[in-house]
Design a protein around this motif. Structure first.
Motif, PDB file in Angstrom:
ATOM      1  N   HIS A 234       4.183   5.478   6.935  1.00 56.06           N
ATOM      2  CA  HIS A 234       2.914   6.010   6.432  1.00 56.06           C
ATOM      3  C   HIS A 234       3.173   6.766   5.140  1.00 56.06           C
ATOM      4  CE1 HIS A 234      -1.168   7.327   6.431  1.00 56.06           C
ATOM      5  NE2 HIS A 234      -0.852   8.615   6.539  1.00 56.06           N
ATOM      6  N   LEU A 235       2.447   6.396   4.096  1.00 49.43           N
ATOM      7  CA  LEU A 235       2.625   7.014   2.784  1.00 49.43           C
ATOM      8  C   LEU A 235       1.438   7.918   2.472  1.00 49.43           C
ATOM      9  CD1 LEU A 235       3.870   3.886   0.781  1.00 49.43           C
ATOM     10  CD2 LEU A 235       5.242   5.617   1.975  1.00 49.43           C
ATOM     11  N   LEU A 236       1.721   9.196   2.256  1.00 50.90           N
ATOM     12  CA  LEU A 236       0.714  10.180   1.882  1.00 50.90           C
ATOM     13  C   LEU A 236       0.858  10.485   0.395  1.00 50.90           C
ATOM     14  CD1 LEU A 236       1.079  12.730   4.823  1.00 50.90           C
ATOM     15  CD2 LEU A 236      -0.888  11.267   4.396  1.00 50.90           C
ATOM     16  N   THR A 237      -0.236  10.433  -0.336  1.00 50.43           N
ATOM     17  CA  THR A 237      -0.184  10.734  -1.768  1.00 50.43           C
ATOM     18  C   THR A 237      -1.227  11.783  -2.119  1.00 50.43           C
ATOM     19  OG1 THR A 237      -1.712   8.916  -2.288  1.00 50.43           O
ATOM     20  CG2 THR A 237       0.647   8.428  -2.378  1.00 50.43           C
ATOM     21  N   GLY A 238      -0.850  12.683  -3.014  1.00 51.04           N
ATOM     22  CA  GLY A 238      -1.782  13.676  -3.517  1.00 51.04           C
ATOM     23  C   GLY A 238      -2.544  13.122  -4.709  1.00 51.04           C
ATOM     24  N   THR A 239      -3.837  13.336  -4.733  1.00 48.68           N
ATOM     25  CA  THR A 239      -4.644  12.774  -5.819  1.00 48.68           C
ATOM     26  C   THR A 239      -4.324  13.406  -7.169  1.00 48.68           C
ATOM     27  OG1 THR A 239      -6.420  14.348  -5.298  1.00 48.68           O
ATOM     28  CG2 THR A 239      -6.560  12.147  -4.306  1.00 48.68           C
ATOM     29  N   ASN A 240      -3.693  14.588  -7.171  1.00 49.25           N
ATOM     30  CA  ASN A 240      -3.347  15.258  -8.428  1.00 49.25           C
ATOM     31  C   ASN A 240      -1.899  15.028  -8.847  1.00 49.25           C
ATOM     32  OD1 ASN A 240      -5.927  16.246  -8.423  1.00 49.25           O
ATOM     33  ND2 ASN A 240      -5.373  18.374  -7.965  1.00 49.25           N
ATOM     34  N   ASP A 241      -1.199  14.143  -8.151  1.00 43.44           N
ATOM     35  CA  ASP A 241       0.216  13.901  -8.461  1.00 43.44           C
ATOM     36  C   ASP A 241       0.361  13.318  -9.865  1.00 43.44           C
ATOM     37  OD1 ASP A 241       2.916  13.428  -8.481  1.00 43.44           O
ATOM     38  OD2 ASP A 241       2.941  12.137  -6.715  1.00 43.44           O
ATOM     39  N   ARG A 242       1.096  14.022 -10.729  1.00 40.65           N
ATOM     40  CA  ARG A 242       1.348  13.549 -12.082  1.00 40.65           C
ATOM     41  C   ARG A 242       2.771  13.013 -12.241  1.00 40.65           C
ATOM     42  NH1 ARG A 242      -1.116  18.835 -15.258  1.00 40.65           N
ATOM     43  NH2 ARG A 242      -3.226  18.733 -14.374  1.00 40.65           N
ATOM     44  N   THR A 243       3.535  13.014 -11.149  1.00 44.24           N
ATOM     45  CA  THR A 243       4.910  12.534 -11.201  1.00 44.24           C
ATOM     46  C   THR A 243       5.015  11.089 -10.746  1.00 44.24           C
ATOM     47  OG1 THR A 243       5.716  14.792 -10.756  1.00 44.24           O
ATOM     48  CG2 THR A 243       7.262  12.979 -10.407  1.00 44.24           C
ATOM     49  N   ILE A 244       4.382  10.770  -9.622  1.00 45.29           N
ATOM     50  CA  ILE A 244       4.380   9.415  -9.070  1.00 45.29           C
ATOM     51  C   ILE A 244       2.944   8.913  -9.022  1.00 45.29           C
ATOM     52  CG2 ILE A 244       4.996   7.967  -7.110  1.00 45.29           C
ATOM     53  CD1 ILE A 244       7.401   9.254  -8.431  1.00 45.29           C
ATOM     54  N   ASP A 245       2.712   7.749  -9.579  1.00 40.84           N
ATOM     55  CA  ASP A 245       1.371   7.163  -9.575  1.00 40.84           C
ATOM     56  C   ASP A 245       0.978   6.792  -8.150  1.00 40.84           C
ATOM     57  OD1 ASP A 245      -0.950   5.690  -9.902  1.00 40.84           O
ATOM     58  OD2 ASP A 245      -0.225   4.606 -11.661  1.00 40.84           O
ATOM     59  N   PRO A 246      -0.100   7.402  -7.600  1.00 38.01           N
ATOM     60  CA  PRO A 246      -0.509   7.082  -6.223  1.00 38.01           C
ATOM     61  C   PRO A 246      -0.809   5.601  -6.006  1.00 38.01           C
ATOM     62  CG  PRO A 246      -1.633   9.061  -7.004  1.00 38.01           C
ATOM     63  CD  PRO A 246      -0.933   8.455  -8.189  1.00 38.01           C
ATOM     64  N   ARG A 247      -1.108   4.871  -7.078  1.00 40.09           N
ATOM     65  CA  ARG A 247      -1.389   3.443  -6.928  1.00 40.09           C
ATOM     66  C   ARG A 247      -0.169   2.669  -6.444  1.00 40.09           C
ATOM     67  NH1 ARG A 247      -4.048   2.421 -12.760  1.00 40.09           N
ATOM     68  NH2 ARG A 247      -2.236   3.728 -13.267  1.00 40.09           N
TER      69      ARG A 247
END
Length: 314
Positions: A234-247
């Motif tokens: 399961h991959l959780l991504t923060g919408t404000n992440d500027r290091t790794i593209d959530p896409r």
């Protein structure tokens, strides 16, 4: 004059969750490990440039339901860095050696950023057989475009210069530099978090470990084997992440039937430091969904004996 390497006696006096710290020797590495709680075993793996401090809020929250283990990866924080341990397979085998020494078999592995790649590598190599893998803003895809060649080349050039870590750690105003660097991740940390990163960035041993890891990192072989992954991830991504593209997480979830993805609104790359209680709830919810039962009941709390917790005092 640059500061000396990290010392547990000096720099660890006010380390978060210090009472949970112990030191182990495994696979040629002197490890700084933190462990707390009872229940199913949950392993936390931080990313490049991090250390156990990044779990300071998440560990106590998870420890209500889990036997939580976190370690400074080789070359990071208070853990040493032997030759060959900084590649992705090298890190995976080093962590497996530690787990063997402390007699712990994770039921769940949570990896942040590059730590998620280590978790998947361990699963693919049969070094761990968790019931669930969770990636927090997982760094699983190679750099794209010109950065795919330029960044690794810069990292290798810097890492090969023995003076570089001392020059980096000798920069003035590391508290200010830490604030600027953290801001680029899209996360907002409290003063304690900023001070801890400043402490790490100001020490050449930690800087050298991070640079060497970046210079040695190759994700393509792991990605080529991803179809072999047989553990729910399961991959959780923060919408404000500027290091790794959530896409990137969405793309991976679309490729593999066992990989799922969820966005967490309003947080950046270090979301587990920004909202530890929320992330802990999410981890437990996904464990329950994956296993169909409460995480508390996956295994009895007494299965990991006291002998597995023993180490030596640094």
């Amino acid at each position: 004059m640059s500061k000396p390497p990290l010392s547990w006696q000096r720099d660890g006096r006010d380390w978060p969750n210090r009472s949970a710290s112990v030191f182990h020797r495994a696979g040629g590495v002197a490890w700084h490990v933190q462990r707390m709680g009872r229940g199913p075993v949950l392993l936390l793996l931080h990313g490049v440039g991090g250390a156990t401090h990044s779990w300071r809020g998440l560990m106590p929250s998870l420890a209500k339901n889990w036997d939580v283990i976190a370690a400074d990866l080789p070359g990071h924080g208070f853990t040493t860095s032997p030759a060959g341990s900084n590649t992705l397979p090298g890190m995976a085998h080093a962590v497996a050696a530690l787990l063997d020494v402390i007699d712990a078999q994770p039921d769940c592995i949570v990896g942040h950023s590059a730590g998620a790649a280590i978790a998947i590598q361990m699963a693919l190599d049969g070094l761990a057989r968790p019931r669930l893998l969770i990636g927090l803003n997982a760094a699983l895809m190679p750099f794209k475009g010109p950065a795919s060649t330029v960044f690794p080349l810069i990292a290798k050039t810097i890492a090969l210069n023995p003076a570089t870590p001392w020059l980096f750690s000798g920069l003035a105003g590391w508290r200010f530099q830490a604030r600027r660097l953290i801001a680029t991740t899209g996360s907002q940390l409290d003063q304690e978090g900023l001070d801890l990163y400043a402490k790490l960035f100001g020490r050449p041993s930690h800087v050298a470990g991070a640079l060497t890891m970046m210079a040695s990192w190759e994700l393509e072989p792991m990605l080529a084997r991803l179809p072999q992954l047989s553990i729910p991830t399961h991959l959780l991504t923060g919408t404000n992440d500027r290091t790794i593209d959530p896409r990137e997480a969405k793309e991976l979830a679309g490729r593999h039937p066992l990989v799922t993805h969820q966005e967490i609104q309003g947080f950046g790359h270090l979301m587990h430091e920004e909202a530890p209680d929320q992330i802990a709830r999410n981890i437990s919810q996904w464990a329950e969904a994956a296993w169909g039962i409460s995480a508390r009941r996956v295994m009895t709390a007494g299965q990991t004996g006291a002998a597995s917790r023993r180490g030596f005092v640094g």
